[in-house]
Structures are given as C-alpha cells and as structure tokens.
Scaffold this active site. Sequence first.
Site, PDB file in Angstrom:
ATOM      1  N   THR A 518      -1.087  -0.935   2.575  1.00 37.66           N
ATOM      2  CA  THR A 518      -0.290  -0.485   1.429  1.00 37.66           C
ATOM      3  C   THR A 518       0.238  -1.709   0.683  1.00 37.66           C
ATOM      4  O   THR A 518       1.226  -1.647  -0.021  1.00 37.66           O
ATOM      5  CB  THR A 518       0.823   0.465   1.927  1.00 37.66           C
ATOM      6  OG1 THR A 518       0.192   1.502   2.689  1.00 37.66           O
ATOM      7  CG2 THR A 518       1.590   1.139   0.806  1.00 37.66           C
ATOM      8  N   HIS A 519      -0.430  -2.842   0.888  1.00 37.25           N
ATOM      9  CA  HIS A 519       0.046  -4.096   0.322  1.00 37.25           C
ATOM     10  C   HIS A 519      -0.632  -4.401  -0.995  1.00 37.25           C
ATOM     11  O   HIS A 519      -1.529  -5.227  -1.074  1.00 37.25           O
ATOM     12  CB  HIS A 519      -0.167  -5.222   1.335  1.00 37.25           C
ATOM     13  CG  HIS A 519       0.431  -4.907   2.669  1.00 37.25           C
ATOM     14  ND1 HIS A 519      -0.125  -5.270   3.859  1.00 37.25           N
ATOM     15  CD2 HIS A 519       1.564  -4.223   2.983  1.00 37.25           C
ATOM     16  CE1 HIS A 519       0.643  -4.852   4.854  1.00 37.25           C
ATOM     17  NE2 HIS A 519       1.674  -4.208   4.353  1.00 37.25           N
ATOM     18  N   MET A 520      -0.201  -3.678  -2.016  1.00 40.96           N
ATOM     19  CA  MET A 520      -0.740  -3.922  -3.342  1.00 40.96           C
ATOM     20  C   MET A 520       0.160  -4.869  -4.108  1.00 40.96           C
ATOM     21  O   MET A 520       1.337  -4.982  -3.803  1.00 40.96           O
ATOM     22  CB  MET A 520      -0.808  -2.609  -4.120  1.00 40.96           C
ATOM     23  CG  MET A 520      -1.746  -1.725  -3.501  1.00 40.96           C
ATOM     24  SD  MET A 520      -1.578  -0.250  -2.926  1.00 40.96           S
ATOM     25  CE  MET A 520      -3.219   0.255  -3.455  1.00 40.96           C
TER      26      MET A 520
END
Lengths: 592, 234
Positions: A518-520
Amino acid sequence: MADLTMPHVDAVIIGFGWTGAIMAKELTQAGLKVVALERGPNRDTYPQGAYPTSIDELTYNTRSKLFQDMSKSTLTIRHKPSDQAVPYRQLAAFLPGTGVGGAGLHWSGCHWRVTPEELKIRSHYEERYGKAFIPDEIPLQDWGVSYEELEPHFSFAEQVFGTSGQAYKVNGEIVGPGNPFDADRSTPFPLPPMKNPYSAELFKQAATEVGYHPFSIPAANASGVYTNPYGCQMAPCTFCGFCSGYACYNYSKASPNVNILPALRQVPNFELRAKCDVVLIETDSTGTKATGVIYVDEKGNRVTQPADLVILGAFAYNNAYMMLLSKIGTPYDPTTGEGTIGKNFCYQNENSIAAFFDGDKFTNPFVGAGGNGIACDDFNADHFDHGPLGFIGGAPMWVNQAGTKPIGGGPLPAGTPSWGSAWKKAVKDNYTHVVSMNAHGTNMPDRENYLDLDPDYTDYLGRPLLRLTFNWHDNDYKMANFMVDKMGAIAKAMNPKAMKVSAKKPGEPFDTRHYQTTHMGGGVIMGTDPTKSAVNRYLQSWDVSNLFVVGSSAFPQGLGYNPTGTVAALTYWSAKAIREQYLKNPGPLVPV
Amino acid sequence: MPDTKWTPSRRAFLLATVATIPAVTLSGSLLPSGSKAFAADQAGYTPVFFTQSEWAFVNAFVDRLIPADAEGPGALELNVPVFIDLQMGLPYGYGKLWYMGGPFRTAAPSLGYQLPYAPRDIYRNGIAAAEQAIQQAYGKSFTDLDATTRDEVIAHMQKGKLAMAPVPSDMFFGQILQNTHEGYFSDPVHGGNLGMGAWKMIGFPGARADYTDWINQNGAQYPYGPVSIKDQGI
C-alpha cells in the site's frame, strides 16, 4: 442538508492520518487554532482494537473493516494512456485506510529513514554512472532536501513512534550491530530491537553465511514499555501477529491514535471532526491563495471552513486527487511531460521467495509483528554497483514475519492445486513450516505512470474518480529478477526442502487482484523547480503559498523502504518551516 | 454477530457414524459427499438466502473444494455452507463492500472484477447458469454427479471452460473458492470452522494473540491449541 459556514480558524487539516496528526500537534503547539477534517469515522484502540473482537481475520483484513469504504469511492486504473480505465472495485493490490488514524491505524510498523543518496537520486546516479544511465522515460529528480536537513526530524519521529531498533552509527561512532549501510544518526533508537522469531533467526544466519549484512528492521512496535515526548504510552508487543489490517489491542504499535491523539485531546485550540469529506480547497479570485475548504458532513450539509492555512494530508494519491478537484497547479500531461499535478506516481515492486521445511521444523508464522524481522540492505538504494546491471533502484531483503493468518494463507509449494485433497494436504503440511522472504523494491517513475481525473466514473457525491495509469516497465522487471537471484542465495543457505520464487516476469502487467503493497507515492512531488515539481522543498504548493501538501505524495520515486518514517520526517520538516519561517512572513518560502 | 445457535444434532450423529469407518475409505463416494440426501441432512440449519436446490449445489460444490479425508475435516464438516449462507445476509453479500458504480466494462483480467453483480447475484445467477450448462453436458444436476465427475466439472469451471452467462464459470468458481476458504478458516463466531477444526489441522492458535513466551523456540511446535473469539465470552 444546508449550506453552512463555520467560524474561521488559523489552519484546517485535510485528513487525520500520520501527517494530519503530526501537523495538528505542531501547529497547535505554535498557538494556532486548528481544525482537522477526516472523511472516515472516529476510531481508537477501543473499540476497534479491543481484544478479542479485533483478533478476527475475516472481519478486519478480509472484509476491510479499517480500509477505505469502496462503496462510496475508489479510483480507476488502466495500464497505459491509450487504455480504457476501469474501477478498482474490490480491495486487493493495495489497502488505503479511512477514519481517524488513517492507514496509520492499520499499518504494520516498519519505520525507516530514506537513504541520503535517494534524496538526490538524479544527481547521484549521474555522478556515479554518467548522464546517459537514466533513460528518458524515467523522469528522476532530486527531492530538494538533504538527509542532514531531515535527520533531526527522523530522530524526533522515532521518539514519537517509540521505535525499536539497533543503531549502527550515532554521531560518527559505531555503536552496535545495526545496518552498516545506514547514514549517521544523532540518536539511537528509543527502544532496543525486537526479538527475532525463528524465521528471522534463520534468515540472519543464512544472510551472514552468504556474506550479506543482516540487521533488525526498525519497528514502530514497542519492544518495551515506553512513554513518548508527548506523554503518550506504549506497552511491550506480544507478537500477536495482528498488526497490518488491524488496530493493535495492546498499545504496542505506533499510530496517530495511540501516539499523538491522546495529547491533542488535551489541547483547547484543536478540534477533530470525523465523517467530514472535503470536496474542495477554495481559492480566491487570483487562484494563488486558499481561503479554506468545503466539505460534506455526515448529515449531507455542505460546509465551508475558512482558514488562513490549509494542510493537505490525505492518503498518498488522494493528495493529487484533491489538487486536481480544486484545480490547483497544472495537471501533468504524459505526452508533453509538462504539468506537475499527478506526475511521478510511484509504487513499490515486491518480489518474494518461500522456503519450505520438513514437518519437524516449525517456523510458526502466526507469531509476529508488523515491523518485526531481519533485513539486509546490501542490494538496496545504491549500495551496490548498478553500472553493469542496467537498472535503477534496489530492495531491502527481509523476513518480516508479520503474522500469517489462514484465510490469507501462507505460500504453498509450486504446482500445488488450488482446491481438493492435494491442496488441503499442502496447507496442512506447510502452514507452520515455511519461511517467507521479500525483496521490497523501489519503483522508479515512468513518464506514463501518472494520476488524473477519470472522465466517466464518479463517487457517492458525484465527483469524478481519480484515474491511475500505471504499469511495470523494463526497469522493474530487471530489478525484480536481479533481486530474487540475490535473495535466492539466502534462501538456499537455509537448506530448505523446496523453494518457490515469485518474481515479475517481463511483460507481466500490474495485477490489481493480488496484494503488492500500500506504499504509493508521487503525484504532488517536491523539488527545486516549479516546472517539474508541485511543491517546494518545504512541501509548500508552488501555486498557492498557504497550502502545504504533506505525505508520500511528495516522493519523486518509490522507495525500497516502507514510506512512513520518511513521511513523518518530511512532515516535521515542513511543520518546522511553517512555524519558524512561514508564520512570521506568510508567502512563498522559496522564490518562484 | 450472526446467530449460529442452531443444533446440528443429526449431522453430528452422521459424522459420528462416519468416524468409525476406516480413514482410507473416507474419500469420495463413501462420505455422502454433497448428494441431495446429505445436503438435505443439514436440517438443523435452514438456509436464509439459498433455496433448497441452491443449497444442495453449494453443499455439493464446497464438498469437492475441501473434501473430508484422513488429512483433516472437509468443508461440510466445518459448516462452510452455513457460513456462506450467513454472509449473504450481511452488507458483503449485497455488494456493499465493493464499488458498484457503472458503466461496467470488459477489461484485462489483471484489472480485477468488473461485473455488476454482488455476491448474492453471483450465487443466484451462477448456480442457475452452471446447473443449466451441466444439465446440457451431462444430463444431470451437479448434485447428482459422482465425485469424480464433479471434480471434472469444477476443473472446467476453474479454467473458464464451462459455457455459462452472465457470470463466467472461472469467476463463479473463484467466488465460491474464496468464500469456502473464508468459511473454513475464519473464527467459528462467523458460523464456519466448526470446533476450530481447520485451525487444529494446520496449527493456527486462533485468537490467542500473545506469543511473548514463544517468539523463538528454535523450531519447536507451538504447544497450545486454538481459541476462538467465541471462547472469550463474546
């Protein structure tokens, strides 16, 4: 439903995750009257983290209890600009949060500092490998801030988060068996490193054997009793394994709710309003000054909140979304490369190896913590020679045993059918006998990876959805295969009975059906040139000087490390600039 | 929490009887795997969402996805169909956890689910369409096929090769498989995983949630059995 106008405040904050909470604390300390608006509901350790109901995989992770409410809004996704985008209808590849605490309530807790060279990635690569090394389609740029400038803020964020870890070098002195690739630190970690589960111990031994340099992952999961500088308290982690996707039942995982909000609740000049969905940042007739925000409250009222200062601290890509909706800055155009809002959307490139062991060797993967584990940084950032490799970026490699639960399931040997007796036997034989390793890699920007507004799809308020154009590119495939090769050496040194390697194959498209991370980041990137970045080095909008946009949206490229530690440090850095420079003389902190 | 206080007395009796049969014979036909008789035998529980014929289909299907055998419990023993039926009555069943705005377009599989159907619709349409296609191909209902043939049909569906509309067979298969895993492995408080049978089989301690004394035991087996949220007075 009515149109309402609230009394004026000094500062309004959009979003109450880590960035919103940090800004609220800093700005109220500076004496400002602050209102924070969170689109989701109120949340806290009780009841969302209460034992035993929080120890429920189905309700939390599988049915998205703490994640974004997809029935109200989502984004659309396509692989390239000529494709038709379609909605991301079911959460899978990434899990954005909502509610008080944001994704900071359901995160894992890996707490890193970006490396010095990654903050000046273009200059660094050009200097070491020559100007021709960076392909035209990869719009790399420097961040405009140095590690030395951020260091005090990395240090303070670790104090606030109660981070457990082993420092390598403090004020120029080697102090212990930390990460030898780490930059200098002004302080050690506030808590000692977490203990290692068996899997991490196996990884540590194997990585040492093949000549790499393993160390404890810095974890915002408390290894002991702790009170942070705000007076907020943490209890020692029990390794329950319910971190990512859950609210910690034990006050052991740092979150805005545990580590900042209790202090903010004591402050009279702070107000938090949940279920207030900001639809617009309002600007004056010149378009250069924000006058406040408009939000829709729980009852459907359309509310104007006037403010002198606007802090945009929504989830990663939602910062670009709010800028686009508010028509602030110039939207990025992938055909010309001009414009900045939506530019350099970036992600992470995760590849993995599972090592399977005999039935008499129990790895007990249900034991764990989100930030727990052993990593090695030998192939992260620019710690190795990229010259002959033809790709940019790297990956920390690790056993980050965060607690494998049965619905999500652990890895199964290659060739296992997905149902029937053979599947069941494989689950039974392998669930407690596997070590999972990841290479948690960088993702370089690409000219064609960007964010804009979707022309077809709308959310529950009738707003256009955000549109993400994203795919993996040559740089990603090359790096993926290099990393699993290097990590494979570690896995082999464990002498497993079988291995399963999962790496992106050239041409394989971005798949929204399977969890990546979820590391955008990116979309409202920081930099030194207003034609190439959306915010300056203090995260101040180049176009609207009383608007600061904080979060991983500022990252010009996707890091190998998890982003939160760097996000927190950047937020403190920005807050310091607001407090020490902007409030004394409101206006652009860097001449345009 | 769903009310699951029904008593599966007849099922319990049947399973007790089966337990005396040597394990080696348990696979396939000897266990009354999803036959109409067996599906109807879950009389202690009346499905809320599924019709009687749909209930029989779901029972016969999940029984093949996770069959009972010597390795451990099957999906039927652990009340997976009960779990699925209960889920259909929750917001999830109505598609409230998904973005369901149109237009609905065909897209690359890698861009995920793009049909206008909530789980309730997927089951209702999917079962009817699958039964129709199976009738055409085999002249029988899915529930009347023997275990080997049901496996053959399921394998076809998994590959998207059973011609059915509007829900394609691979998508329908994926939905049932996902819900079957959920019902098999989730906390018994949700109606499946009866007696924590699946957790016991794989060695997952459930809601114990404190391994302070068991972080690293150098490869030894965790010594305690699972606990459920239900056991904690909830």
